[in-house]
Design a protein around this motif. Sequence first.
Motif, PDB file in Angstrom:
ATOM      1  N   GLU A 295       0.704  -1.205  -0.021  1.00 41.86           N
ATOM      2  CA  GLU A 295      -0.070   0.121  -0.045  1.00 41.86           C
ATOM      3  C   GLU A 295       0.792   1.101  -0.075  1.00 41.86           C
ATOM      4  OE1 GLU A 295      -2.544  -0.081   3.214  1.00 41.86           O
ATOM      5  OE2 GLU A 295      -3.705  -2.067   2.702  1.00 41.86           O
ATOM      6  N   ALA A 296       0.229   2.328  -0.547  1.00 44.34           N
ATOM      7  CA  ALA A 296       0.796   3.622  -0.515  1.00 44.34           C
ATOM      8  C   ALA A 296       1.182   4.027   0.883  1.00 44.34           C
ATOM      9  CB  ALA A 296       0.146   4.663  -1.272  1.00 44.34           C
ATOM     10  N   PRO A 297       2.286   4.569   1.196  1.00 43.12           N
ATOM     11  CA  PRO A 297       2.669   5.124   2.826  1.00 43.12           C
ATOM     12  C   PRO A 297       1.889   6.181   3.084  1.00 43.12           C
ATOM     13  CG  PRO A 297       4.150   6.057   0.983  1.00 43.12           C
ATOM     14  CD  PRO A 297       3.535   5.174   0.319  1.00 43.12           C
ATOM     15  N   LEU A 298       1.538   6.131   4.251  1.00 40.89           N
ATOM     16  CA  LEU A 298       0.709   7.223   4.892  1.00 40.89           C
ATOM     17  C   LEU A 298       1.211   8.582   4.715  1.00 40.89           C
ATOM     18  CD1 LEU A 298      -0.657   5.464   7.989  1.00 40.89           C
ATOM     19  CD2 LEU A 298      -1.855   5.871   6.161  1.00 40.89           C
ATOM     20  N   PRO A 299       0.194   9.555   4.714  1.00 43.16           N
ATOM     21  CA  PRO A 299       0.983  10.901   4.515  1.00 43.16           C
ATOM     22  C   PRO A 299       1.562  11.329   6.012  1.00 43.16           C
ATOM     23  CG  PRO A 299      -1.091  10.915   3.774  1.00 43.16           C
ATOM     24  CD  PRO A 299      -0.983   9.674   4.532  1.00 43.16           C
ATOM     25  N   PRO A 300       2.638  11.927   5.930  1.00 43.13           N
ATOM     26  CA  PRO A 300       3.179  12.351   7.224  1.00 43.13           C
ATOM     27  C   PRO A 300       2.534  12.791   8.383  1.00 43.13           C
ATOM     28  CG  PRO A 300       4.678  13.158   5.289  1.00 43.13           C
ATOM     29  CD  PRO A 300       3.232  12.679   4.856  1.00 43.13           C
ATOM     30  N   PRO A 301       1.512  13.645   8.178  1.00 41.12           N
ATOM     31  CA  PRO A 301       0.822  13.996   9.506  1.00 41.12           C
ATOM     32  C   PRO A 301       0.035  12.779  10.036  1.00 41.12           C
ATOM     33  CG  PRO A 301       0.456  15.714   7.328  1.00 41.12           C
ATOM     34  CD  PRO A 301       1.270  14.379   7.062  1.00 41.12           C
ATOM     35  N   VAL A 302      -0.347  11.827   8.925  1.00 42.39           N
ATOM     36  CA  VAL A 302      -1.019  10.781   9.582  1.00 42.39           C
ATOM     37  C   VAL A 302       0.055   9.857  10.388  1.00 42.39           C
ATOM     38  CG1 VAL A 302      -2.675   8.805   9.114  1.00 42.39           C
ATOM     39  CG2 VAL A 302      -2.719  10.977   7.853  1.00 42.39           C
ATOM     40  N   GLN A 303       1.014   9.675   9.553  1.00 43.84           N
ATOM     41  CA  GLN A 303       2.195   8.735  10.131  1.00 43.84           C
ATOM     42  C   GLN A 303       2.652   9.368  11.690  1.00 43.84           C
ATOM     43  OE1 GLN A 303       5.522   7.889   7.851  1.00 43.84           O
ATOM     44  NE2 GLN A 303       4.385   7.846   6.016  1.00 43.84           N
ATOM     45  N   ALA A 304       2.494  10.649  12.007  1.00 41.37           N
ATOM     46  CA  ALA A 304       2.914  11.457  13.077  1.00 41.37           C
ATOM     47  C   ALA A 304       2.052  10.788  14.184  1.00 41.37           C
ATOM     48  CB  ALA A 304       2.862  12.731  12.882  1.00 41.37           C
ATOM     49  N   LEU A 305       0.832  10.445  14.116  1.00 42.23           N
ATOM     50  CA  LEU A 305      -0.197   9.879  14.803  1.00 42.23           C
ATOM     51  C   LEU A 305       0.260   8.764  15.581  1.00 42.23           C
ATOM     52  CD1 LEU A 305      -3.684  10.711  13.201  1.00 42.23           C
ATOM     53  CD2 LEU A 305      -2.263  12.146  14.874  1.00 42.23           C
ATOM     54  N   ALA A 306       1.155   7.908  14.952  1.00 40.43           N
ATOM     55  CA  ALA A 306       1.655   6.747  15.702  1.00 40.43           C
ATOM     56  C   ALA A 306       2.402   7.237  16.987  1.00 40.43           C
ATOM     57  CB  ALA A 306       2.609   6.162  14.503  1.00 40.43           C
ATOM     58  N   ALA A 307       2.985   8.332  16.803  1.00 36.01           N
ATOM     59  CA  ALA A 307       3.659   8.650  18.140  1.00 36.01           C
ATOM     60  C   ALA A 307       2.785   9.021  19.258  1.00 36.01           C
ATOM     61  CB  ALA A 307       4.694  10.008  17.982  1.00 36.01           C
ATOM     62  N   LYS A 308       1.507   9.036  19.109  1.00 35.58           N
ATOM     63  CA  LYS A 308       0.428   9.428  19.931  1.00 35.58           C
ATOM     64  C   LYS A 308      -0.126   7.940  20.443  1.00 35.58           C
ATOM     65  CE  LYS A 308       0.974  14.023  19.727  1.00 35.58           C
ATOM     66  NZ  LYS A 308       1.591  14.655  20.717  1.00 35.58           N
ATOM     67  N   GLY A 309       0.199   6.999  19.549  1.00 35.53           N
ATOM     68  CA  GLY A 309      -0.161   5.627  20.275  1.00 35.53           C
ATOM     69  C   GLY A 309      -1.554   5.317  19.376  1.00 35.53           C
ATOM     70  N   ILE A 310      -1.892   5.958  18.550  1.00 33.93           N
ATOM     71  CA  ILE A 310      -2.889   5.727  17.377  1.00 33.93           C
ATOM     72  C   ILE A 310      -2.389   4.719  16.152  1.00 33.93           C
ATOM     73  CG2 ILE A 310      -4.617   6.757  15.743  1.00 33.93           C
ATOM     74  CD1 ILE A 310      -4.642   9.110  17.511  1.00 33.93           C
ATOM     75  N   THR A 311      -3.247   3.520  16.091  1.00 31.97           N
ATOM     76  CA  THR A 311      -2.817   2.730  15.024  1.00 31.97           C
ATOM     77  C   THR A 311      -4.034   3.020  13.828  1.00 31.97           C
ATOM     78  OG1 THR A 311      -2.392   0.951  16.515  1.00 31.97           O
ATOM     79  CG2 THR A 311      -3.034   0.391  14.322  1.00 31.97           C
ATOM     80  N   ILE A 312      -3.428   3.353  12.653  1.00 33.76           N
ATOM     81  CA  ILE A 312      -4.322   3.337  11.425  1.00 33.76           C
ATOM     82  C   ILE A 312      -4.566   2.190  10.858  1.00 33.76           C
ATOM     83  CG2 ILE A 312      -4.476   4.577   9.114  1.00 33.76           C
ATOM     84  CD1 ILE A 312      -4.281   6.649  11.529  1.00 33.76           C
ATOM     85  N   LYS A 313      -6.143   1.753  10.877  1.00 35.70           N
ATOM     86  CA  LYS A 313      -6.483   0.513  10.461  1.00 35.70           C
ATOM     87  C   LYS A 313      -6.558   0.679   8.989  1.00 35.70           C
ATOM     88  CE  LYS A 313      -7.318  -2.198  13.350  1.00 35.70           C
ATOM     89  NZ  LYS A 313      -6.315  -3.181  14.159  1.00 35.70           N
ATOM     90  N   GLY A 314      -7.259   1.509   8.276  1.00 31.73           N
ATOM     91  CA  GLY A 314      -7.686   1.591   6.667  1.00 31.73           C
ATOM     92  C   GLY A 314      -8.202   2.815   6.388  1.00 31.73           C
ATOM     93  N   PRO A 315      -8.707   2.928   5.289  1.00 32.59           N
ATOM     94  CA  PRO A 315      -9.437   4.136   4.712  1.00 32.59           C
ATOM     95  C   PRO A 315     -10.678   4.533   5.345  1.00 32.59           C
ATOM     96  CG  PRO A 315      -9.498   2.325   3.020  1.00 32.59           C
ATOM     97  CD  PRO A 315      -8.684   1.685   4.181  1.00 32.59           C
ATOM     98  N   LEU A 316     -11.029   5.723   5.164  1.00 34.42           N
ATOM     99  CA  LEU A 316     -12.435   6.059   5.864  1.00 34.42           C
ATOM    100  C   LEU A 316     -13.087   7.106   4.691  1.00 34.42           C
ATOM    101  CD1 LEU A 316     -14.892   6.138   8.183  1.00 34.42           C
ATOM    102  CD2 LEU A 316     -13.434   7.982   8.878  1.00 34.42           C
ATOM    103  N   LYS A 317     -14.352   6.797   4.076  1.00 35.73           N
ATOM    104  CA  LYS A 317     -15.028   7.648   3.270  1.00 35.73           C
ATOM    105  C   LYS A 317     -14.937   9.057   3.878  1.00 35.73           C
ATOM    106  CE  LYS A 317     -19.105   8.462   0.736  1.00 35.73           C
ATOM    107  NZ  LYS A 317     -20.706   8.037   0.347  1.00 35.73           N
ATOM    108  N   ALA A 318     -14.546  10.280   2.900  1.00 34.56           N
ATOM    109  CA  ALA A 318     -14.570  11.409   3.240  1.00 34.56           C
ATOM    110  C   ALA A 318     -14.775  12.439   2.231  1.00 34.56           C
ATOM    111  CB  ALA A 318     -12.833  11.741   3.629  1.00 34.56           C
TER     112      ALA A 318
END
Length: 240
Positions: free
Chosen positions: A9-32
């Motif tokens: 898969e394409a890498p996550l955008p940096p602002p979304v990747q940065a949430l990992a440091a807050k302990g947030i796991t990105i599970k998948g896409p969401l309609k927006a």
Amino acid sequence: MIGCTPASEAPLPPPVQALAAKGITIKGPLKAPDGYRGFVGEYRGHTLPVYLLPDGEHTVIGSLYDRAGNDLTSDSLEAASAPVLDDATWAALGKTRYIAEGATNPRRIVYVFTDTECPYCHKLWAATQPLLAGGDVQVRHILVAVISPTSPYRAAAILQAADPLAALRQHEQSFGHSTVVPAKTLAPAIEAALVANGELMDKLGVQGTPATVYRDADGTIHMAAGMLPDAQLKAIFGPR
């Protein structure tokens, strides 16, 4: 696997990747809405909507509303975070260490995640007994240990009994003052089975016990939580 995506898969955008440091796991896409990118996040067991703003430099966590006050998030989040119930799910259920009860040559198989210390599991078991008698449905009890410290040890005593079904029935028939004494230790194979059962329960998004998983007449897989009303009990567990 915090904040990671599969290599394909394409890498996550940096602002979304940065949430990992807050302990947030990105599970998948969401309609927006147009201009936004949505993601399903998870933090300490809670599902979160995450949006990358149109500038591509900032994220927000929470629901979006349009100018009329319509919620643009709830339905999409529910759909995106719902577990996939497919043939692979059914195959995984069949590979668990379960206790079969009911028909030996069933026309329908029903799986129930159950904890030995759960009073609602006991109520469900008791309610199904007259429906299973002489019928063509087989219930496969998948024991998990989520209610109390006693749960894994009583489950172990049942699973390692010479006749696990007889032990399960003995426990249910004396529920509240169970005559099945919890095991003193957990054999590695039993512990591994309980862990695997619990992991599958989590993967399917099951929040508590009992949880019933079954196929309807069209083969579609459904999951029902908690003690079920009489009509649903008869539809699921009654003779075909």
